[in-house]
Design a protein around this motif. Structure first.
Motif, PDB file in Angstrom:
ATOM      1  N   PHE A   1     -25.971 -48.266  -5.730  1.00 16.75           N
ATOM      2  CA  PHE A   1     -24.660 -48.175  -6.371  1.00 16.75           C
ATOM      3  C   PHE A   1     -23.567 -47.884  -5.353  1.00 16.75           C
ATOM      4  CE2 PHE A   1     -21.234 -45.714  -8.271  1.00 16.75           C
ATOM      5  CZ  PHE A   1     -20.835 -46.552  -9.306  1.00 16.75           C
TER       6      PHE A   1
ATOM      7  N   GLN B   1     -16.215 -48.093  -9.821  1.00 17.72           N
ATOM      8  CA  GLN B   1     -17.286 -48.182 -10.807  1.00 17.72           C
ATOM      9  C   GLN B   1     -17.791 -46.792 -11.185  1.00 17.72           C
ATOM     10  OE1 GLN B   1     -18.204 -51.400 -12.014  1.00 17.72           O
ATOM     11  NE2 GLN B   1     -16.317 -51.778 -10.872  1.00 17.72           N
TER      12      GLN B   1
ATOM     13  N   PHE C   1     -23.847 -46.703 -14.857  1.00 20.46           N
ATOM     14  CA  PHE C   1     -24.793 -47.618 -14.215  1.00 20.46           C
ATOM     15  C   PHE C   1     -26.223 -47.094 -14.355  1.00 20.46           C
ATOM     16  CE2 PHE C   1     -27.201 -48.665 -10.344  1.00 20.46           C
ATOM     17  CZ  PHE C   1     -27.177 -50.048 -10.389  1.00 20.46           C
TER      18      PHE C   1
ATOM     19  N   SER D   1     -25.742 -54.758 -10.470  1.00 17.83           N
ATOM     20  CA  SER D   1     -24.800 -54.616 -11.589  1.00 17.83           C
ATOM     21  C   SER D   1     -24.467 -55.963 -12.196  1.00 17.83           C
ATOM     22  CB  SER D   1     -23.525 -53.914 -11.108  1.00 17.83           C
ATOM     23  OG  SER D   1     -22.940 -54.611 -10.016  1.00 17.83           O
TER      24      SER D   1
ATOM     25  N   LYS E   1     -25.390 -57.340 -16.183  1.00 17.07           N
ATOM     26  CA  LYS E   1     -24.376 -57.908 -17.084  1.00 17.07           C
ATOM     27  C   LYS E   1     -24.736 -59.310 -17.544  1.00 17.07           C
ATOM     28  CE  LYS E   1     -20.532 -55.295 -15.067  1.00 17.07           C
ATOM     29  NZ  LYS E   1     -19.242 -55.380 -14.311  1.00 17.07           N
TER      30      LYS E   1
END
Length: 295
Positions: free
Chosen positions: A142, A153, A158, A227, A231
């Motif tokens: 991340f 973010q 997450f 990420s 999605k």
């Protein structure tokens, strides 16, 4: 020097016996009986002029030969050691010269003043502060992706999605009466979820797909991100194995990231201690030989 010259005629007489005899200054000829026994090799020689014999036994020669061979081997080993040390010094010197030469080629400008650069400095500091013996794969990944987005973010959001999926997979194992302590069973559950899809918590999840469009991230680097995979449900050989490892981390399963030329995949040990290769790009377990041939 004079003593050696004086002894020489006597040595010659003693060695050659009745060889050439010098004429003595006398008017009377000597009878043969008066000449003495010239055949005696010691005639005319003093006790001090006798040459001692040197032993030539086989044992003596063998011992001398062994010593000579041992000395020769020791000399060869010494020469070899010196040559190796010199070669190492030469390599080190060549390396330092090459490094200095390469450093002299580059005089790159600094981009520290450009917009967004600070995010990468912050990311570096965060990564450097992690405990290398015990860190979270999700957190490290991340940090890298978040730098690309300018640190905008949300890490908790997450990680929450990954933790939720991991808990659902463990519950699925319990529902199936599978051993939640088995490293093999946990890895097989993760692999099935990613490669085939399954129903979790009343919702149907599809298998992740390979994204063939800009899979190297040449146009859009976010194509490489986990990420993005979460999605869209699609990724490639960079994001797929990382997502697998994040799930295994939350499920306390042991798995490893493996590298091949321009490729990464997952390896884990089964209950028999054998390494298994989980290939997420095509959803199969493959052999080492196939990986080597394809690479």
């Amino acid at each position: 020097m004079m003593k050696k010259i004086q002894i020489l005629p006597l040595l010659c007489i003693s060695i050659y016996g009745l060889g050439q005899i010098p004429n003595f200054p006398t008017s009377q000829a000597f009878a043969p009986s008066n000449l003495g026994n010239f055949s005696n090799p010691n005639y005319g020689s003093s006790a001090s002029s006798v040459i001692p014999s040197v032993p030539h036994g086989g044992l003596h020669n063998q011992r001398s030969s062994q010593i000579e061979q041992q000395n020769a081997r020791m000399m060869q080993e010494d020469f070899k050691k010196v040559a190796q040390e010199q070669e190492l010094r030469n390599k080190q010197e060549n390396y330092y010269r090459q490094q200095a030469l390469e450093d002299s080629y580059y005089n790159l400008p600094s981009f520290s003043g450009k917009a967004g650069t600070q995010s990468y400095y912050d990311a570096y500091n965060q990564l450097a502060s992690l405990n290398t013996d015990n860190y979270s794969i999700s957190e490290a990944n991340f940090i890298v992706e978040n730098a690309y987005y300018g640190n905008k973010q949300n890490y908790n959001q997450f990680k929450f999605g990954i933790q939720k999926t991991a808990k659902q997979l463990l519950q699925k194992m319990k529902d199936r009466k599978q051993d939640t302590e088995s490293n093999t069973d946990k890895n097989l559950m993760i692999f099935e979820y990613l490669s085939k899809g399954m129903k979790l918590g009343g919702a149907q999840y599809k298998a992740i797909k390979y994204d063939f469009e800009d899979y190297m991230g040449a146009k859009d680097w976010s194509k490489m991100f986990v990420s993005k995979l979460l999605k869209t449900g699609s990724g490639q050989c960079h994001s797929m194995p990382l997502y697998y490892l994040m799930l295994s981390e939350e499920m306390n399963a042991e798995a490893h990231l493996a590298f091949a030329p321009n490729h990464t995949y997952v390896k884990f040990k089964d209950e028999e201690g054998e390494w298994q290769n989980a290939e997420l790009t095509n959803g199969i377990f493959t052999t080492n030989s196939i990986i080597l041939e394809s690479g």
